[in-house]
Enzyme design. Structure first.
Site: not given
Ligand code: GLC
Length: 822
Positions: A446, A449, A524
C-alpha cells in the site's frame, strides 16, 4: 474581500496551470523536422530529420509497430522500460516502399504511411487500405519551455506529444485505473500516481498509471501504448474536437501501435508485450475480510469465529498497519500478536490465510536514535535491522545533493528503497522471509504511489534520484514506476523464498505491466452509491488495460454505509476477482452481519454462490492468465459490433457467458437491462429472452439480475465456507443450449496452490453439447494437461424454464448416464 479574491486568483494561476494550459497549448509546441534520410535494418526503419531529430519505426509483429522519436538528437543506444515483458519478437514479413512524398512500411495487417514533409504518420488497414489512425500534427516537443507543471524536472528534457485526428464517432477505452466512465471520449486525464482517499468520479490523477488505450471507430479497434513513465497526459477530444493527443513531461515519444480490428486481439498483444497475470493461489478467489485495523490477535480470532459460527464463507484475513511495532515493516507488535507463528497456524487450521500490509516507508531510525527499540528480534541486537541494513548497503533513495530522502508516512520519518537497484530489490524480496516464516500467506503493498504526507503532489520529491539502469534519473521519471518495482521485488522474493507456492501480492499503485507481479484494489473509495456505481467502469477499464485481478473495498472504505448499500456492494463484489470487505479505522463496522440478519442472510447467499461458482470463476481466471482477456469485462468487449454496448457501464460480464446488471442506487427494486443480440437465460428462472433489446426486470434487495448467454455451460461445485473445506467429488454443468441446441465450455483444474501448472500440471476438459432427435448429446473431450484431480462425477443439467424437456439417457464411454432436469 478583494484581497482574498486576489489570493484565490493567484492560487488559481499557480495550481490550475497543469492540464488546462497544456491542453490549450499543444499546437504551440515545436514540431519535428521533415525527413531527410531513411535507413533500413532487419526490423527497423530509422528516419533522420532536418532538425536532427530521429524517428524509429520497429516492426514487432504484423499488427504491432513501435514508434520511437527523440527530438533534436539521435536515438540513444539505451532502450529500457520496466513495463515490457517481451522483447524477442519474431520479425514478420514486411516491406518498405519509398517515393518522393511517403515512406510506406507494410506488413500483412498494417500499412504505416509516413509523409516526409511535414512528418505525419498514418496507420492503415493493409487489407482494406482504410485509415485507422493518423497524426493531426507532426510529433512535437517543448523546445521553448512553454509547458511546465509544478512537477516538472528540467533534467527530464522537454514535454513531448503526439496528436491524432479525432473521429466523429471514435470511442476511447482503457487507461487503467481512472475515476471515470467506461468511454473516455471528450475527457482528459493525467497520469501521476497519487494517494487520493475518498475520491469521486472526476478525481484525477489517482493511484495508477497505465498509459494504454483502445480506440474504437465503426466497429474497428486499434490500441496505443505510450510507454513513458513521466507525468503524462491524455486528451481524447476534450480541449479540441479535432484531436486526441497524448504527451509527457519528459523522456521519449515512445509508443506502440496495435492493429485490431478486434479488441480481444489487441488485448492479447498488449498483454504479450507487458505480460500477463500469473495464476494466484486459488484461495485468493475466496472471500476476504479486512479492517484498519484488527488487533489484538483476539479480535482477529473473534472475527473469524463470527464468520464460522454464522456460516459465512471466509478464506483470508488482512492485517492492516497496526499489527506492526510502531509501523515498522517486517515486525509484529509483540503485545498485540505475541506469537505470530502460532496465531497463523491456528487460523490455518480453520482454513484461514493471513495477509499482511507492507508499506514502502521504512522507519527512519539511525543508530544515534534513542527511541525505544523493543520487540525487534533479539538476534538483531534490538536494533531495527531493516533500516540499518538498507542504510549500510545504501539502498535508500537520496536527493540529488546526496542527502537521504526522508518522507513522512505512517511511521513518521521514513526512508524509501530504490527499487530500481537490482540488489535492493533482491534484499527487499528476501526480507519477505520474515512473513513467510511467520506463516503469512500474502503481502499487501500500500502507499506505494509513493504517498508522502509532507506533500502529496510529489513536487517536493522532484530531486529524488534512482539508480535506473545507471542513468540516475529523478522522481519525474520514476515516481510512476515505483509501485511496479516494489511489487516486483515482493513477488520475486516470495517466489524465491517459497518456491512451491504461488505468490499473492496486492497493490494500490502501479504502472503498465503491474499484472505480472500483483493483483490490485482501487484504493480508498467512499461508502456511497456513487462510488459503488463507479466500481463498474473502473474494473472494466482496468480489465481493458491488462489488469484482471481487481476489486474494491466491499461496502466502501470511507464514511458510513448501511445494510442496503452493503448488500448491493456484495452483489457486485461477489463476482470481482478480488472480493474483500475493508473499512477505514474511523468508519462504521461493516462486516456482513453488522446491519442485521436480513442483510446478513442475503450476503451469505451471494458468498455461497461465489464459492459454488468457483469452477467457473477459476476457469475464467485461468483463461485470463493465458490470453490476457479480463475476467470482469464490459459487454462491448464481447459484442464489439453492437453500438449499444459502447457506453454501457452499469452492466458487466464475467468472461464470455455471465451478464450481471446490479442495482447501483438506493430504494430501487427494478431496472432496465440491455441484452446484446442472441438469446439469454435469466440465471434465476432459466426464462429465455431475446437479445438486442432492453428489458425491465425485478431486482428486490435479495436479487441481482444475472443472465447466461445461450450456448454456454456453467460448471459449479458445492458451496463451501473456505477453499479446500470439502473434497470436490462432483461437478455440475448447467447447459444453456443456444437456438440450435448447442453449447460448449471448458473446465480448468489444477492443484490451486503450486506453480506446477506452468509445467503442464493442469487438466483442461472440453465439453460440447449438441441437439439430437431425442435430446442432447454431451461430449466430454479427452482432457489436456497432466494433472489428475482424482475421480469426479460430472452431473449435467439442462437449463429449462418451461420444464418441457424429457429425461433421456445419455451414453458416455459406452455407459448409460442419467440426464436430470434443473
Ligand atoms: C491506506 C489504504 C487503506 C489502509 C490504510 C491504513 O489508506 O488505502 O486500505 O487501510 O492506508 O493502512
Amino acid at each position: 474581500m478583494k484581497a482574498l479574491a486576489r489570493i484565490i486568483a493567484i492560487l488559481g494561476v499557480l495550481f490550475g496551470q497543469s492540464l488546462i494550459a497544456l491542453a490549450q497549448d499543444i499546437t504551440a509546441l515545436t514540431k519535428i523536422g521533415d525527413v531527410v534520410s531513411v535507413e533500413k535494418s532487419a526490423r527497423q526503419v530509422t528516419l533522420s530529420c532536418t532538425d536532427s531529430s530521429q524517428v524509429q519505426l520497429t516492426v514487432l509483429a504484423a499488427d504491432l509497430i513501435r514508434v520511437r522519436a527523440v527530438f533534436a538528437k539521435s536515438i540513444p543506444q539505451l532502450d529500457h522500460s520496466w513495463a515490457i515483458a517481451k522483447e524477442d519478437w519474431q520479425t514478420p514479413h514486411w516491406t518498405i516502399r519509398e517515393d518522393q512524398q511517403n515512406i510506406t512500411i507494410s506488413t500483412d495487417e498494417l500499412e504505416v504511411v509516413v509523409r516526409r514533409s511535414p512528418l505525419l504518420i498514418e496507420f492503415r488497414n493493409a487489407l482494406t487500405h482504410e485509415v485507422i489512425n493518423s497524426d493531426e500534427q507532426p510529433m512535437a516537443y517543448d523546445k521553448d519551455g512553454l509547458l511546465k507543471s509544478r512537477m516538472f524536472d528540467p533534467a527530464a528534457g522537454a514535454f513531448v506529444a503526439a496528436s491524432k485526428k479525432l473521429g466523429f464517432d471514435e470511442h476511447f477505452y482503457g487507461l487503467g485505473e481512472k475515476a471515470a466512465r467506461l468511454d473516455k471520449r471528450r475527457s482528459s486525464f493525467i497520469n501521476w500516481n497519487s494517494d487520493t482517499p475518498g475520491y469521486n468520479e472526476g478525481k484525477d490523477p489517482i493511484y495508477q498509471t497505465i498509459p494504454f488505450y483502445i480506440g474504437l471507430q465503426k466497429g474497428s479497434a486499434y490500441g496505443i501504448f505510450f510507454d513513458n513513465s513521466y507525468r503524462s497526459y491524455f486528451d481524447f477530444g476534450h480541449s479540441s474536437q479535432r484531436r486526441a493527443w497524448f504527451g509527457a513531461e519528459g523522456g521519449e515519444l515512445n509508443y506502440y501501435f496495435f492493429q485490431g480490428p478486434a479488441m480481444k486481439k489487441i488485448l492479447g498483444r498488449y498483454t504479450q508485450l507487458t505480460g500477463r497475470m500469473p495464476l494466484p493461489p486459488m484461495w485468493a478467489l475466496g472471500n476476504q475480510q479486512s479492517r484498519w485495523s484488527y488487533y489484538p490477535q483476539s479480535m482477529v480470532e473473534e472475527v473469524v469465529k463470527q464468520y464460522r459460527e454464522r456460516d459465512l464463507p471466509l478464506d483470508v484475513i488482512h492485517l492492516d498497519i497496526d499489527y506492526m511495532k510502531n509501523y515498522r515493516v517486517f515486525t509484529f507488535d509483540g503485545e498485540r500478536f505475541p506469537d505470530p507463528k502460532a496465531f497463523t497456524r491456528q487460523l490455518e487450521q480453520q482454513g484461514i490465510k493471513v495477509v499482511t500490509i507492507v508499506d514502502p516507508g521504512v522507519k527512519y531510525q539511525p543508530k544515534e536514535s534513542t527511541e525505544q527499540q523493543t520487540q525487534i528480534p533479539a538476534a538483531k541486537n534490538g536494533r531495527y535491522y531493516v533500516f540499518d541494513e538498507g542504510q549500510e548497503q545504501n539502498y535508500f533513495q537520496r536527493r540529488a545533493n546526496g542527502d537521504l530522502f526522508i518522507p513522512r508516512v505512517w511511521p513518521g520519518e521514513s526512508a524509501f528503497v530504490d527499487y530500481t537497484l537490482p540488489e535492493a530489490r533482491k534484499w527487499w524480496g528476501d526480507l519477505q522471509r520474515f512473513y513467510i516464516d511467520n506463516g503469512v500467506a500474502g503481502i499487501w503493498n500500500d502507499m506505494n504511489e509513493p504517498s508522502d504526507f509532507v506533500d502529496q503532489t510529489g513536487a517536493h520529491q522532484r530531486d529524488v534520484v534512482s539508480y535506473d539502469e545507471g542513468q540516475k534519473t529523478t522522481h519525474a521519471k520514476n515516481r510512476n514506476t515505483f509501485a511496479l518495482l516494489m511489487a516486483r521485488a515482493t513477488y520475486e522474493g516470495l517466489e524465491r523464498n517459497r518456491p512451491d507456492r504461488r505468490p499473492y501480492v496486492i497493490t494500490r499503485a502501479g504502472y503498465a505491466g503491474i499484472q505480472r507481479y500483483s493483483t490490485m484494489w482501487i484504493g480508498d473509495t467512499n461508502s456511497s452509491w456513487d462510488a459503488l456505481a463507479l466500481n463498474l467502469p473502473m474494473f472494466m477499464s482496468l480489465g481493458l488495460s491488462g489488469e484482471t485481478f481487481v476489486g474494491s473495498d466491499i461496502g466502501g472504505f470511507i464514511g458510513r454505509g448501511n445494510g442496503e448499500l452493503l448488500v448491493r456492494s456484495y452483489q457486485v463484489g461477489f463476482l470481482t476477482p478480488f472480493c474483500r470487505n475493508h473499512k477505514d479505522i474511523s468508519g462504521y463496522d461493516q462486516e456482513p452481519w453488522r446491519f442485521g440478519k436480513p442483510y446478513e442472510d442475503i450476503i451469505r447467499k451471494y458468498l455461497k454462490l461465489r464459492y459454488s461458482l468457483l469452477p467457473f470463476l477459476y476457469t475464467t481466471l485461468e483463461e485470463s492468465h493465458r490470453t490476457g482477456l479480463p475476467m470482469f469485462r464490459p459487454l462491448m468487449l464481447n459484442f464489439q459490433d453492437d453500438e449499444s454496448t459502447y457506453n454501457l457501464d452499469n452492466e458487466f460480464m464475467i468472461g464470455e457467458d455471465l451478464l450481471v446488471a446490479p442495482i447501483l442506487k438506493p430504494d430501487l427494486v427494478r431496472r432496465l437491462v440491455y441484452l446484446p443480440k442472441g438469446t439469454w437465460y435469466d440465471y434465476w428462472t432459466n426464462k429465455k429472452f431475446t437479445g438486442g433489446q432492453m428489458i425491465e426486470v425485478d431486482a428486490p434487495l435479495e436479487k441481482v439480475p444475472m443472465f447466461v448467454r445461450a450456448g454456454a455451460i456453467i460448471p459449479t461445485g458445492p458451496a463451501m465456507n473456505y477453499i479446500g473445506e470439502k473434497k470436490i467429488d462432483k461437478l455440475t454443468f448447467t447447459i444453456y443450449p443456444d437456438e440450435k441446441g448447442a453449447a460448449v465450455t471448458q473446465l480448468y483444474e489444477d492443484d490451486g496452490l503450486s506453480p506446477s501448472y506452468k509445467n503442464g500440471a493442469f487438466r483442461r476438459t472440453s465439453i460440447r453439447v449438441r441437439k439430437a432427435p431425442l435430446g442432447f448429446v454431451i461430449e466430454v473431450g479427452a482432457s489436456e494437461g497432466n494433472y489428475d484431480p482424482g475421480t469426479k462425477r460430472f452431473e449435467f443439467l439442462i437449463a429449462s424454464y418451461e420444464h418441457t424437456s424429457k429425461v433421456v439417457s445419455v451414453i458416455a464411454d459406452g455407459k448409460a448416464h442419467s440426464l436430470e432436469l434443473k
